[in-house]
Design a protein around this motif. Structure first.
Motif, mmCIF file in Angstrom:
data_model
loop_
_atom_site.group_PDB
_atom_site.id
_atom_site.type_symbol
_atom_site.label_atom_id
_atom_site.label_comp_id
_atom_site.label_asym_id
_atom_site.label_seq_id
_atom_site.Cartn_x
_atom_site.Cartn_y
_atom_site.Cartn_z
ATOM 1 N N UNK A 15 -12.327 -6.004 2.221
ATOM 2 C CA UNK A 15 -12.719 -6.001 0.812
ATOM 3 C C UNK A 15 -11.958 -7.085 0.053
ATOM 4 N N UNK A 16 -10.660 -7.230 0.359
ATOM 5 C CA UNK A 16 -9.877 -8.268 -0.296
ATOM 6 C C UNK A 16 -10.380 -9.661 0.048
ATOM 7 N N UNK A 137 -7.232 4.469 -9.324
ATOM 8 C CA UNK A 137 -6.550 3.521 -10.207
ATOM 9 C C UNK A 137 -5.885 2.407 -9.403
ATOM 10 N N UNK A 138 -5.244 2.776 -8.299
ATOM 11 C CA UNK A 138 -4.581 1.756 -7.473
ATOM 12 C C UNK A 138 -5.596 0.848 -6.794
ATOM 13 N N UNK A 139 -6.691 1.437 -6.306
ATOM 14 C CA UNK A 139 -7.712 0.618 -5.654
ATOM 15 C C UNK A 139 -8.353 -0.360 -6.612
ATOM 16 N N UNK A 140 -8.669 0.102 -7.821
ATOM 17 C CA UNK A 140 -9.276 -0.770 -8.819
ATOM 18 C C UNK A 140 -8.316 -1.877 -9.223
ATOM 19 N N UNK A 142 -5.907 -3.145 -7.443
ATOM 20 C CA UNK A 142 -5.754 -4.087 -6.341
ATOM 21 C C UNK A 142 -6.903 -5.096 -6.305
ATOM 22 N N UNK A 143 -8.129 -4.614 -6.541
ATOM 23 C CA UNK A 143 -9.277 -5.527 -6.578
ATOM 24 C C UNK A 143 -9.142 -6.495 -7.754
#
Length: 388
Positions: A15-16, A137-140, A142-143
């Motif tokens: 994804x990154x 929240x952390x996933x968003x 990070x993106x």
């Protein structure tokens, strides 16, 4: 669940990588399109402005339509592939076409479809977080950090390539980056099993959005307008009103974007400790302070120092509202992400006109006071959410 957890590292890396390819390409588009229109398509200032207005209007409509359509599909990766391929076609068109009308059609339609990639990435990240039990929240955040990194690296690299090779090679290279993003989305990103939403009309979905969410979207739009006004006014303010070097503008923008990256990583953890709503309200107050202090910063070091609070409030308010909207909007993740993403082109439409009016009457320094007022309005709207 046991079959998914081993794939978490690969999913995050894939994804990154896909997001990085897209962010790099679109950051170069964002910083070279005006120059392309003026130098290659022969557009004057009025037609350059018209192009961006047209693109903003089309992006809002396409974003909401694609977002709702994507929630009816069993696999969101197909939408990511379609959006990236639209970007490939758009970049290829810019590499070959020089007629203003064709450039407008290419940029508005294909560029609008390519822009939906961003909201769909956040929708995919939400579904991946729900499936794996990771913090949304952390996933968003990070993106978002990957997007910020793209804006740190993309523009200088793109302008260097443009100076050495010209627009044709530049946009062909961007097409290759977006093609890689499409391939990564199709072949590397894991499929996230999900339930399709029923075919409900978009107007019915919007009618079900809670009042408190509309207040949040209004606050997000207000701070986005303030941010866009700052970006528009910064260069002429620094060079014409302060008499400082144009190179300082690039240093300020790059410093802020670089600072956002580690701050975005920490937003998820900070939100877990302080609470998402409280952190968002605090960031809006900090934004008011930032815009109110900019007119008093008359030197390079003082402007550079102000990039710390600028990066901090930006890191919070570009990630947490997205998380809250995705939780509160009924329907699928694609519709929710598209609804929040629509605040950016709407802000683009408002900020250009507002900056022109304010700068004409008060000078470019006055636009920052207007930004402070808009962020104060965001504080009021966020506060009103508590009673809604």
């Amino acid at each position: 669940m046991t079959t998914v957890r081993p794939a978490i590292p690969r999913a995050g890396s894939a994804l990154g990588a896909a997001t990085a390819c897209y962010a790099l390409a679109m950051s170069v588009f964002g910083t070279t399109t005006s120059l392309f229109l003026a130098d290659e398509a022969g557009a004057g200032p009025g037609r350059v402005g018209l192009y961006f207005v047209l693109c903003a209007v089309v992006s809002v409509g396409l974003g909401l339509t694609v977002g709702r359509w994507s929630d009816r599909l069993a696999d969101r990766r197909s939408v990511l592939v379609l959006a990236a391929l639209a970007g490939v076609a758009g970049a290829g068109g810019f590499a070959l076409v020089r007629e203003y009308a064709l450039v407008c059609a290419t940029g508005a339609l294909l560029g609008g479809l390519a822009n939906t990639y961003a909201s769909q990435v956040f929708a995919y990240a939400r579904e991946l977080s729900e499936l794996t039990g990771r913090s949304l929240a952390r996933g968003t955040a990070a993106v978002r950090a990957v997007f910020s990194a793209g804006w740190v690296l993309g523009p200088p690299a793109g302008l260097l390539l443009l100076a050495r090779t010209g627009f044709g090679t530049l946009y062909a290279s961007l097409a290759a980056l977006l093609l890689l993003a499409a391939l990564l989305a199709r072949m590397v990103l894991p499929r996230v099993p999900r339930t399709k939403t029923p075919p409900t009309k978009l107007c019915h979905v919007l009618a079900q959005v809670p009042r408190r969410t509309w207040l949040l979207l209004g606050a997000a739009t207000a701070v986005n307008v303030a941010d866009q006004m700052y970006l528009i006014a910064l260069a002429p303010y620094v060079t014409r009103e302060l008499g400082l070097s144009p190179a300082l503008v690039g240093v300020l923008a790059g410093t802020c974007a670089a600072l956002e990256i580690p701050l975005l990583i920490g937003v998820g953890r900070l939100a877990a400790r302080l609470g998402e709503e409280r952190l968002a309200r605090a960031a809006a107050v900090l934004a008011v302070a930032f815009f109110a202090l900019v007119p008093f910063a008359a030197s390079g070091p003082s402007l550079l120092l102000l990039q710390v609070p600028n990066a901090l409030w930006t890191a919070v308010l570009v990630s947490l509202p997205m998380v809250l909207v995705q939780r509160e909007v009924p329907g699928g993740a694609g519709t929710a992400a598209a609804l929040f993403s629509a605040t950016f082109p709407v802000a683009q439409l408002i900020s250009g006109t507002l900056t022109g009016l304010v700068a004409t009457g008060t000078g470019y320094g006055g636009t920052f006071w207007c930004g402070a007022a808009l962020c104060a309005l965001a504080c009021v709207l966020l506060r009103a959410r508590r009673a809604a």
